[in-house]
Write an enzyme that holds these catalytic residues in place. Structure first.
Site, mmCIF file in Angstrom:
data_model
loop_
_atom_site.group_PDB
_atom_site.id
_atom_site.type_symbol
_atom_site.label_atom_id
_atom_site.label_comp_id
_atom_site.label_asym_id
_atom_site.label_seq_id
_atom_site.Cartn_x
_atom_site.Cartn_y
_atom_site.Cartn_z
ATOM 1 C CE LYS A 46 -26.654 52.027 -25.709
ATOM 2 N NZ LYS A 46 -25.618 52.792 -24.999
ATOM 3 C CE1 TYR B 98 -29.766 50.903 -23.776
ATOM 4 C CE2 TYR B 98 -30.487 49.009 -25.054
ATOM 5 C CZ TYR B 98 -29.496 49.686 -24.372
ATOM 6 O OH TYR B 98 -28.241 49.152 -24.302
ATOM 7 C CB SER C 284 -26.546 47.557 -27.795
ATOM 8 O OG SER C 284 -27.384 46.450 -27.708
#
Ligand code: UFG
Length: 355
Positions: A170, A166, A141
């Site tokens: 990544k 979150y 992302s």
């Protein structure tokens, strides 16, 4: 106007077997369609924690081919081995989408996010060499860049401290892949850093299905336009941007799905491939929240009730991609206009509400 019978002749070719984890999710399902239409044989692995088995039927309606489907959680390494890696011979590569993805929830339940997102990847990386599966495409992302100092952001921009568990998963997962390859593993990896994926398939047979009240802009916007929500809140109009609202790079989900197909082709066929490569997958154009609302009203003719409210904690002011590396090395480019993309999101919302 919704396009039916979307079958593509390329599906007659057999270019090999690809495992897609999270293949019934938003980006995963669109990617399965594009892979099948490019001639790949797909095995979907999904625990259906945030999606529905009907998606498999709808993929089959679009492509005319039913993908194999295994309801397996990537956290369950034994099942991943018996129901996927040892059951299906000749797996050429894996595209790993399966992950928890709600930024806010990750702040409330960090351990759930660290377990789900990190252990799943570790399981897959451990199983791959045992079954001679040497290619992986990983969903990352633009969140890894935080607020970039230079825009548009390129792949070599510094990775900033993550704003949420979150986002941290990544970053950690990118490092896990890099460390695994550095240690001498034969794995080749392509890491795709998505900007903001939106829209739905032109058939309106697959799209985004948020649970409960949507957190993301587009599902909230289309639910407001159809009357499920009273009005859209625009989070802040006092940012340092031309109209004061935040800027993002909104990428059509079908265009994004196609980036996975060319990544698979590069992994399987391109001798120039470095063992790990990162690519920005965005349009290269920054669009503000207010511009997006205007574009939605223009392309659908639907008036959108909205109000300006305060900033949302944790929001990045502005980010958009420099997609040049994906354009040149992968030969991939975003093609769909913002208006057509917003129209596809609207058609999907109409379909969900039987309108
Ligand atoms: N926004 C609103 N009102 C809303 C929802 C969003 O004004 O009701 C604004 C946000 O403030 C932001 C923009 O719309 O400026 C986009 O917000 P989204 O929540 O749709 O997307 P984000 O850019 O915050 O997050 C997305 C993905 C995350 C990912 C992140 C960074 O949803 O999974 O990009 O990569 F982590």
């Amino acid at each position: 106007m919704v396009q039916e019978n979307y079958h593509n002749m390329d599906s007659n070719k057999n270019r090999g077997r690809i495992v897609v984890t999270g293949g019934t999710g938003f980006i995963g399902s669109h990617t399965v369609v594009e892979l099948q239409q490019s001639g790949y044989d797909v095995v979907i692995v999904d625990n259906l924690s945030n999606s529905n088995a009907d998606v498999v039927d709808n993929i089959a309606k679009i492509t005319g081919i039913r993908p194999s489907f295994e309801q397996v959680d990537c956290l369950d390494k034994e099942f991943m081995e018996s129901r996927v890696f040892s059951k299906y011979s000749g797996i050429k590569a894996i595209i790993h989408f399966a992950a928890s993805k709600a930024v806010g929830e990750s702040v409330q339940k960090p351990l759930l996010y660290y377990r789900n997102n990190i252990v799943s990847l570790v399981n897959i990386l451990e199983l791959m060499p045992k079954y001679n599966v040497n290619g992986i495409v990983f969903s990352s992302s633009c969140t890894v860049y935080g607020q970039p100092d230079i825009l548009p952001v390129t792949e070599d921009a510094p990775i900033k401290k993550a704003e949420s568990p979150y986002g941290n998963t990544k970053q950690i997962n990118e490092e896990i892949i890099q460390d695994t390859i550095k240690s001498g593993s034969p794995i080749n990896a392509i890491i795709l850093r998505y900007f903001n994926p939106i829209g739905a398939h032109p058939t309106a047979l697959i799209g985004e299905m948020p649970n409960g009240v949507p957190m993301n802009l587009i599902p909230y916007l289309t639910q407001t336009a159809i009357g499920i929500r009273k009005e859209l809140s625009v989070f802040g109009d006092d940012y340092d941007t031309p109209d004061g609202s935040c800027i993002r790079d909104y990428i059509n989900v079908v265009d994004l799905a196609k980036a996975h197909v060319v990544s698979i082709e590069r992994i399987l066929e391109d001798k120039q491939l470095e063992s790990v490569e990162e690519f920005n997958i965005g349009t290269g154009v920054g669009v503000s929240v207010l511009q997006l609302i205007n574009a939605f009203e223009r392309s659908t003719g639907v008036k959108l009730p909205y109000k300006i409210v305060g900033r949302r904690a944790g929001d990045i002011e502005k980010v958009w991609a420099n997609p040049l590396k994906a354009n040149t090395v992968l030969g991939w480019k975003a093609e769909t206009s913002l208006e057509d993309t917003l129209k596809s999101a609207w058609d999907w919302q109409l379909k969900l509400n039987n309108k």
